[in-house]
Design an enzyme around this catalytic site. Structure first.
Site, short mmCIF file in Angstrom:
data_model
loop_
_atom_site.label_atom_id
_atom_site.label_comp_id
_atom_site.label_asym_id
_atom_site.label_seq_id
_atom_site.Cartn_x
_atom_site.Cartn_y
_atom_site.Cartn_z
CB VAL A 217 4.09 8.72 -10.17
CG1 VAL A 217 4.66 10.03 -10.25
CG2 VAL A 217 5.59 8.02 -9.90
N GLY A 273 -2.62 18.10 8.61
CA GLY A 273 -2.30 16.51 8.23
C GLY A 273 -1.64 16.01 7.17
CG ASP A 287 7.04 10.26 -1.26
OD1 ASP A 287 6.75 9.04 -1.13
OD2 ASP A 287 6.22 11.05 -1.65
CE LYS A 291 5.18 10.21 -4.63
NZ LYS A 291 4.30 11.49 -4.29
#
Length: 433
Positions: A217, A273, A287, A291
């Site tokens: 995290v 990116g 994602d 966390k």
């Protein structure tokens, strides 16, 4: 009364040592360095403060006993793993001054699509790792149990870094920990995966190898450490944790302003990116959800990933969409996203008109034992409105930190800070054993 005596080395050495204490727990001090030498052969002292000669043999004994020999293995020496190797090589002198004798003795990667490993008794350099990854050095079929056994044969302290996102590697954690091998990782699969596997690893590390997962995290930000040590272990009661946990989505909503097209902002993030090759992996919010699961479990909530309501930023019509053959997936997705810009336009305009901003956040409501991930609005005076670039930020609302929460903010992604984070976990663990 402890005896304090300055000792001179034999003529072959020019360094002065000091022994503090007269019992089996004497401390050998050289300059600013201290070495515990429980079995040190000491000359007898008849008077405190009398100068005696101290042999180079005893000095070497004290130094060698104090140095911790550590064998390191890295599974997945890609961006983060490769950067960690660079950091190890650049800090050899710092490690030596800390009496940490580190040998990178194993590396596991892929050759021709198959997992392979390279195990040696001496230090595997960055150049050797690069040659191995390029297939210029032949490895053996990866066997992660044998890799751990090899590390334990090289040094008394064995540490494996998992810098992959692999489920098969994640399944090895409990086994490694039971072998007494310490595991350090930014991989979120165990921390947010099936709760029985998570609890088994947490239980095992109490009596065997240690598990370092600070970087799961916030990358290099000390979010978990602050939660565990500064808050929970000091008796504070956490009421709510709220944060921006995705560097990609942080960048997108820090950039997105009224009058801009959401698809253009996503394209910009992709070109810089920030996004995965398939931007949906970021926009779906999973994602962030992982966390949130990790933080929720730290607070004692038995939450599974499937329990969390997640507001996806991917239009329903594009969730199962596939590009045409030969198309670049990311570029093609952004083109399809243009048709849905009006939906986000309305949201950003409404927020701005109310003096607010849009932020994609994860929340742990500890008091009600609920977790969520969503796009939310915050006043422009709120800490979340002040994030820049790709910042992560987390606010801890606790019994002590009220009415203002404890806030941690900074870069939450990137190979350099993530590698530094797992390196810091490494230092904490080896200094504790």
């Amino acid at each position: 009364m402890a005896t304090l005596t300055m000792l001179m080395l034999a003529a072959s050495t020019a360094e002065a040592f000091m022994v503090v204490g007269g019992g089996s727990g004497s401390v050998l001090r050289r300059g600013s360095q201290a070495f515990v030498a429980p079995a040190l052969r000491r000359p007898s002292f008849s008077t405190a403060g009398r100068v005696r000669r101290f042999t180079a043999e005893n000095a070497a004994l004290g130094t060698s006993m104090a140095a911790k020999k550590i064998a390191v293995g890295i599974v997945g020496p890609g961006l983060v793993g490769g950067e960690l190797l660079n950091q190890f090589e650049k800090t050899k002198s710092i490690l030596a001054k800390s009496n940490l004798d580190v040998t990178v003795a194993a590396v596991a990667s892929r050759q021709n699509g198959k997992p392979v490993m390279l195990c040696k008794n001496d230090y595997i350099t960055v150049d050797q790792v690069n040659a191995f990854k390029a297939g210029k050095t032949t490895g053996q079929e990866a066997d992660y149990s044998k890799m751990a056994q090899h590390l334990k044969s090289v040094a008394p302290i064995a540490v494996i870094f998992d810098t992959t996102s692999s489920e098969p590697v994640s399944d090895m954690y409990e086994s490694w920990l039971k072998m007494g091998v310490h595991v350090i990782t930014p991989n979120k699969k165990v921390g947010s995966g099936p709760i029985n596997r998570y609890k088994s690893c947490m239980s095992t590390q109490q009596t065997a190898g240690k598990w370092g997962y600070e970087t799961t995290v916030g990358a290099g930000l000390p979010i978990i450490h602050v939660l565990q040590t500064d808050l929970l272990k000091t008796g504070d009661k956490v009421k709510k944790i709220e944060g921006i946990f995705s560097g990609t989505l942080s960048y997108i909503f820090n950039t997105y302003k009224p009058g801009m097209k959401f698809s253009d902002v996503v394209a910009d993030a992709k070109n810089k990116g920030f996004t995965e090759p398939d931007p949906r992996d970021d926009l779906a919010g999973m994602d962030v959800a992982r966390k949130v699961v990790i933080l929720g479990r730290e607070c004692g909530i038995d939450v599974e990933l499937s329990d969390i309501p997640v507001e996806s930023l991917v239009p329903k019509a594009l969730q199962d969409w596939k590009p045409k053959e030969g198309e670049n997936l990311g570029d093609a997705f952004v083109k399809e996203l243009v048709a849905f810009d009006a939906e986000k336009d309305a949201l950003i305009k409404a927020a701005n008109d109310a003096g607010e901003v849009l932020r994609y956040v994860g929340m742990v409501d500890v008091e009600n034992k609920k977790c969520s991930v969503k796009l939310a609005r915050y006043p422009k005076t709120h800490p979340f409105a002040g994030t820049q670039w790709a910042d992560n930020i987390v606010a801890f609302d606790t019994e002590r930190y009220t009415p203002q929460p404890l806030v941690i903010q900074g870069p939450g992604a990137g190979a350099a800070v993530t590698a530094a984070g797992i390196y810091a976990d490494f230092i904490r663990i080896v200094n504790s054993v």
